[in-house]
Design an enzyme around this catalytic site. Sequence first.
Site, PDB file in Angstrom:
ATOM      1  N   GLY A  29       7.791  -8.372 -13.404  1.00 15.94           N
ATOM      2  CA  GLY A  29       7.347  -8.152 -14.775  1.00 15.94           C
ATOM      3  C   GLY A  29       6.484  -9.273 -15.321  1.00 15.94           C
ATOM      4  N   HIS A  35      -0.976  -8.319 -10.648  1.00 17.33           N
ATOM      5  CA  HIS A  35      -0.177  -7.107 -10.438  1.00 17.33           C
ATOM      6  C   HIS A  35      -1.051  -5.860 -10.582  1.00 17.33           C
ATOM      7  CE1 HIS A  35       3.014  -9.885 -12.336  1.00 17.33           C
ATOM      8  NE2 HIS A  35       3.428  -9.718 -11.113  1.00 17.33           N
ATOM      9  N   SER A 183      -0.352 -15.968 -12.639  1.00 17.63           N
ATOM     10  CA  SER A 183       1.089 -15.959 -12.371  1.00 17.63           C
ATOM     11  C   SER A 183       1.825 -15.786 -13.691  1.00 17.63           C
ATOM     12  CB  SER A 183       1.498 -17.287 -11.735  1.00 17.63           C
ATOM     13  OG  SER A 183       2.908 -17.430 -11.771  1.00 17.63           O
TER      14      SER A 183
HETATM   15  P1  AMP Z   1       6.004 -11.400  -9.061  1.00 18.79           P
HETATM   16  O1  AMP Z   1       6.063 -10.522 -10.263  1.00 18.79           O
HETATM   17  O2  AMP Z   1       5.472 -12.772  -9.336  1.00 18.79           O
HETATM   18  O3  AMP Z   1       7.260 -11.389  -8.248  1.00 18.79           O
HETATM   19  O4  AMP Z   1       4.901 -10.767  -8.113  1.00 18.79           O
HETATM   20  C1  AMP Z   1       4.956  -9.417  -7.742  1.00 18.79           C
HETATM   21  C2  AMP Z   1       3.853  -9.154  -6.757  1.00 18.79           C
HETATM   22  O5  AMP Z   1       2.601  -9.497  -7.344  1.00 18.79           O
HETATM   23  C3  AMP Z   1       3.975  -9.976  -5.465  1.00 18.79           C
HETATM   24  O6  AMP Z   1       3.569  -9.169  -4.374  1.00 18.79           O
HETATM   25  C4  AMP Z   1       2.999 -11.087  -5.709  1.00 18.79           C
HETATM   26  O7  AMP Z   1       2.490 -11.635  -4.507  1.00 18.79           O
HETATM   27  C5  AMP Z   1       1.905 -10.371  -6.470  1.00 18.79           C
HETATM   28  N1  AMP Z   1       1.083 -11.312  -7.239  1.00 18.79           N
HETATM   29  C6  AMP Z   1       1.526 -12.260  -8.092  1.00 18.79           C
HETATM   30  N2  AMP Z   1       0.483 -12.973  -8.571  1.00 18.79           N
HETATM   31  C7  AMP Z   1      -0.629 -12.466  -8.004  1.00 18.79           C
HETATM   32  C8  AMP Z   1      -2.026 -12.783  -8.092  1.00 18.79           C
HETATM   33  N3  AMP Z   1      -2.478 -13.753  -8.865  1.00 18.79           N
HETATM   34  N4  AMP Z   1      -2.888 -12.044  -7.362  1.00 18.79           N
HETATM   35  C9  AMP Z   1      -2.441 -11.035  -6.570  1.00 18.79           C
HETATM   36  N5  AMP Z   1      -1.150 -10.691  -6.441  1.00 18.79           N
HETATM   37  C10 AMP Z   1      -0.256 -11.398  -7.146  1.00 18.79           C
END
Ligand code: AMP
Length: 285
Positions: A29, A35, A183
């Site tokens: 989230g 995302h 992020s």
């Molecule tokens: P998270 O919500 O941070 O657990 O991320 C969920 C998914 O989004 C994971 O597969 C991450 O690798 C991907 N993700 C997070 N940040 C980025 C970004 N800046 N670019 C591409 N994918 C991302």
Amino acid sequence: MKIITTISDMRTYRQEHKHGSIGFVPTMGYLHEGHMSMVESSTKENDRTVVSIFVNPLQFGPDEDYDNYPCDFERDRKIAESYGADAIFYPSTEEMYPGKRTISLNVIDRTDVLCGPSRPGHFDGVATVIVKLLQIIQPTRMYLGQKDAQQVAVLEGLVADFNIPVELIPCPTIREEDGLAKSSRNVNLTAQERKEAPFLHKSLKLAEEMVGEGERDPEVIKQAITAMLKENTSGTIDYREVLSYPYLKPATSNDEMWICAVAVYFRHARLIDNSILTITQKGES
Ligand code: AMP
């Protein structure tokens, strides 16, 4: 767009769409363009796209940021809908982990490096929740960000070891204009730290240039990364590594690909970034 909060409703949704393909984007989230770029890819490649939003307690250590992980479901709902997601799977912790667990997964490869040593149990928690989500949603394809390259490598191992019928689609890292990888944790940076944070990417660009100019000594590259991070950020370096990719073994000049990766602790956020490089061999151009 449907909001689904129970496992049984998620199964019903899958049954209703059993003849079509489902693209699945797992997230914790506080959605951002990283995302959403995966949601965009998924909507192009599948009949339906399901985004999961679940802050998985199992993948956080006791001193980590589980309690202050940013969340705003209403904001996420609007964003996911505007990018064309068909459903959000948004279970509670009790729904996902209702009682005492009887099995624990232990990831035994590719976890002795990078985020593994500083986040003991993290990848076990990731593997556990992903197995559960894949069982519940039964997607055709799962979209994963290369920003978490070690996670992609670990999950490729999981899917292969357990013969899970899903196609993994690694997706490129989406960045702010100044190079900082998007992020959810960036909101926990102070204004000063936000100015410093792009140096993670800059240090990786420097590594990339050095490799492009023929440098093949991982130690020399690591020193250059360290110097740039120390000079330009107030954070504490967790690691800066140069490894073979995707096996995450010590880099040698015979490897086809390297991953240069960094992790830096700021006061309320630990940031990671990486760059995957093709290593040209002598005689190749
Ligand atoms: P998270 O919500 O941070 O657990 O991320 C969920 C998914 O989004 C994971 O597969 C991450 O690798 C991907 N993700 C997070 N940040 C980025 C970004 N800046 N670019 C591409 N994918 C991302």
